[in-house]
Design an enzyme around this catalytic site. Sequence first.
Site, PDB file in Angstrom:
ATOM      1  N   HIS A 319       0.854  -1.188   0.000  1.00 38.90           N
ATOM      2  CA  HIS A 319       0.000   0.000   0.000  1.00 38.90           C
ATOM      3  C   HIS A 319       0.887   1.234   0.000  1.00 38.90           C
ATOM      4  O   HIS A 319       1.946   1.224   0.624  1.00 38.90           O
ATOM      5  CB  HIS A 319      -0.904   0.007   1.243  1.00 38.90           C
ATOM      6  CG  HIS A 319      -2.065   0.933   1.104  1.00 38.90           C
ATOM      7  ND1 HIS A 319      -1.976   2.263   1.400  1.00 38.90           N
ATOM      8  CD2 HIS A 319      -3.317   0.715   0.659  1.00 38.90           C
ATOM      9  CE1 HIS A 319      -3.152   2.828   1.159  1.00 38.90           C
ATOM     10  NE2 HIS A 319      -3.981   1.916   0.705  1.00 38.90           N
ATOM     11  N   ASP A 377      -7.987  -5.419   0.241  1.00 38.10           N
ATOM     12  CA  ASP A 377      -8.516  -6.251  -0.836  1.00 38.10           C
ATOM     13  C   ASP A 377      -8.164  -7.715  -0.690  1.00 38.10           C
ATOM     14  O   ASP A 377      -8.698  -8.565  -1.393  1.00 38.10           O
ATOM     15  CB  ASP A 377      -7.988  -5.746  -2.188  1.00 38.10           C
ATOM     16  CG  ASP A 377      -8.568  -4.396  -2.510  1.00 38.10           C
ATOM     17  OD1 ASP A 377      -9.762  -4.221  -2.258  1.00 38.10           O
ATOM     18  OD2 ASP A 377      -7.832  -3.522  -2.992  1.00 38.10           O
TER      19      ASP A 377
HETATM   20  N1  CMC Z   1       4.120  -7.553  -4.926  1.00 46.51           N
HETATM   21  C1  CMC Z   1       5.463  -7.531  -5.104  1.00 46.51           C
HETATM   22  N2  CMC Z   1       6.223  -6.434  -4.934  1.00 46.51           N
HETATM   23  C2  CMC Z   1       5.606  -5.289  -4.587  1.00 46.51           C
HETATM   24  C3  CMC Z   1       4.218  -5.238  -4.388  1.00 46.51           C
HETATM   25  C4  CMC Z   1       3.463  -6.426  -4.569  1.00 46.51           C
HETATM   26  N3  CMC Z   1       2.129  -6.421  -4.383  1.00 46.51           N
HETATM   27  N4  CMC Z   1       3.861  -3.983  -4.047  1.00 46.51           N
HETATM   28  C5  CMC Z   1       4.993  -3.267  -4.047  1.00 46.51           C
HETATM   29  N5  CMC Z   1       6.056  -4.057  -4.356  1.00 46.51           N
HETATM   30  C6  CMC Z   1       7.472  -3.660  -4.374  1.00 46.51           C
HETATM   31  C7  CMC Z   1       7.822  -2.859  -5.616  1.00 46.51           C
HETATM   32  O1  CMC Z   1       8.250  -3.673  -6.680  1.00 46.51           O
HETATM   33  C8  CMC Z   1       8.901  -1.942  -5.096  1.00 46.51           C
HETATM   34  O2  CMC Z   1      10.081  -2.698  -4.987  1.00 46.51           O
HETATM   35  P1  CMC Z   1      11.522  -1.970  -5.233  1.00 46.51           P
HETATM   36  O3  CMC Z   1      11.643  -0.939  -4.150  1.00 46.51           O
HETATM   37  O4  CMC Z   1      12.523  -3.073  -5.124  1.00 46.51           O
HETATM   38  O5  CMC Z   1      11.458  -1.363  -6.607  1.00 46.51           O
HETATM   39  C9  CMC Z   1       8.456  -1.638  -3.670  1.00 46.51           C
HETATM   40  O6  CMC Z   1       7.671  -2.783  -3.275  1.00 46.51           O
HETATM   41  C10 CMC Z   1       7.621  -0.374  -3.529  1.00 46.51           C
HETATM   42  O7  CMC Z   1       6.529  -0.474  -4.449  1.00 46.51           O
HETATM   43  P2  CMC Z   1       5.900   0.745  -5.240  1.00 46.51           P
HETATM   44  O8  CMC Z   1       5.242   0.240  -6.475  1.00 46.51           O
HETATM   45  O9  CMC Z   1       6.924   1.829  -5.392  1.00 46.51           O
HETATM   46  O10 CMC Z   1       4.824   1.230  -4.197  1.00 46.51           O
HETATM   47  P3  CMC Z   1       3.588   2.148  -4.487  1.00 46.51           P
HETATM   48  O11 CMC Z   1       3.295   2.860  -3.223  1.00 46.51           O
HETATM   49  O12 CMC Z   1       3.801   2.982  -5.706  1.00 46.51           O
HETATM   50  O13 CMC Z   1       2.426   1.097  -4.832  1.00 46.51           O
HETATM   51  C11 CMC Z   1       0.578  -0.345  -4.682  1.00 46.51           C
HETATM   52  C12 CMC Z   1       1.412   0.733  -3.963  1.00 46.51           C
HETATM   53  C13 CMC Z   1      -0.658  -0.624  -3.814  1.00 46.51           C
HETATM   54  C14 CMC Z   1       0.104   0.164  -6.036  1.00 46.51           C
HETATM   55  C15 CMC Z   1       1.457  -1.623  -4.825  1.00 46.51           C
HETATM   56  O14 CMC Z   1       1.845  -2.109  -3.575  1.00 46.51           O
HETATM   57  C16 CMC Z   1       0.732  -2.732  -5.623  1.00 46.51           C
HETATM   58  O15 CMC Z   1       0.752  -2.722  -6.846  1.00 46.51           O
HETATM   59  N6  CMC Z   1       0.052  -3.689  -4.902  1.00 46.51           N
HETATM   60  C17 CMC Z   1      -0.722  -4.707  -5.562  1.00 46.51           C
HETATM   61  C18 CMC Z   1      -2.077  -4.136  -5.942  1.00 46.51           C
HETATM   62  C19 CMC Z   1      -3.000  -3.940  -4.754  1.00 46.51           C
HETATM   63  O16 CMC Z   1      -3.161  -4.824  -3.923  1.00 46.51           O
HETATM   64  N7  CMC Z   1      -3.669  -2.760  -4.713  1.00 46.51           N
HETATM   65  C20 CMC Z   1      -4.657  -2.458  -3.689  1.00 46.51           C
HETATM   66  C21 CMC Z   1      -4.267  -1.288  -2.836  1.00 46.51           C
HETATM   67  S1  CMC Z   1      -5.323  -1.191  -1.378  1.00 46.51           S
HETATM   68  C22 CMC Z   1      -6.880  -0.757  -1.966  1.00 46.51           C
HETATM   69  C23 CMC Z   1      -6.939   0.634  -2.475  1.00 46.51           C
HETATM   70  O17 CMC Z   1      -6.616   1.553  -1.721  1.00 46.51           O
HETATM   71  O18 CMC Z   1      -7.362   0.785  -3.625  1.00 46.51           O
END
Ligand code: CMC
Length: 443
Positions: A319, A377
Amino acid sequence: MTEGSSAIKPGVTGDIVTLKDHRSGKSFDFPVVDGSVGPSVVDVRKFYGDTGYFTYDPGYTSTGSCESKITYIDGDEGVLLYRGYPIEELAENSSFLEVCQLLLEGELPSAERKVAFETHITYHTMLHEQLQYFYRGFRRDAHPMAVMVGVAGALSAFYHDSTDIYDEKQRIIASHRLIAKMPTIAAWAYKYSTGQPFIYPRNDLSYAANFLHMTFATPCEEYDIHRSVARAMDRIFILHADHEQNASTSTVRLAGSSGANPFACIAAGIASLWGPAHGGANEAVLTMLGEIGTKDRVPEFVKRAKDKDDSFRLMGFGHRVYKNYDPRAAVLRQSCHEVLEELGVQHEPLLDLAMELERIALEDDYFVKRKLFPNVDFYSGIILRAMGFPTSMFTVLFAVARTVGWIAQWKEMIEDPQQKIGRPRQLYTGHVKRPYVPVEKRG
Ligand code: CMC
């Protein structure tokens, strides 16, 4: 954070942050502003005027886009408060409509105001009959979120008497209409996809029970509403009701900042929610669990999630704000067991699989280091599936619940004297000015 202890007086503190520009040799001061709790902000509204620079923050990871009194998140501690009340207490003791009133009006209502609000919502649940024909324009296999975006946007063509955003009364009526009609719109999107007749709302039922009735009853057969299932539905709505400045809420605020009517703004919010990185994740979790299939394949998928050359991510994990267990996921994890028990589901292989995935991921260094915990989720899809919802409806349910958050945030923005049209700037890296080249002279 302890109760009330860290409350500071919000406002300009007198403190400043100084920026030293080594290009010009000049220094610039920017005021620090405190909130009541949480990180303070540096007021950079005069940044461009003073320095000639824009700030650059793709994804808005360091940007406070507005002042708000509605929802507070402490992502490190796993805290979520609506108007100061912890989500766990609201999920345990309140009802969705009471939470709607809290979000919209700012306080928990008196008994009298509570009844008045429930009555307002109950008597706005029907849709204009003409809207039925709007549904018929969609293909039967349309994704229900596509129908939601279309029908919610179309409300502005049906309720002209509540689209004047400068009229407080109209703003309130539009808010009530949206909260009241969204379950009907959602249930009908489902009915349309199954080819069953639309079921009209029943005003003797609670908000959640009425939604289940419109979704699952048919003209030939009443739907037997389990009290505990209706309660779990209500709880899911409470948990999803607001989440401060997330992508869909920011979309609603941005759309509304131009003066667009509330129905159009909510349609924009639904569109933004649909994406798998946001509300679409609950659907993606079940797809992923289905793909994993059996417990012995969990390590393989965890390995893929860690592989930077593989676009696969563990859906329902991570998140932007929570760097701890998402408090909503903790409530749902508990609810999940209760609902399955109530429905007599002795053994749900998907739940076993989800718990195994959670166990392995939480022990894995990659997830631990990045503070990737299950989010809201991760468990909601399993409950919704047990209730009988197809996966394509999961994000729709999120939209029904989040409508109140969107509308409360939209109302707060319209009523904020500091409100301006949202208009970010950019770091331009394209061509500089160049002359037009006639087609015969292009390479
Ligand atoms: N699986 C594997 N690696 C992950 C995941 C995941 N679900 N989420 C983040 N990472 C890694 C990412 O690759 C990055 O690694 P590195 O630092 O080595 O490059 C690090 O963790 C930080 O990730 P980010 O993409 O920079 O983080 P963000 O804040 O931009 O993204 C997110 C947040 C929710 C989009 C992401 O965690 C994700 O895609 N999760 C899966 C989708 C999901 O479950 N979304 C629902 C969010 S909760 C409901 C809502 O509020 O809508």
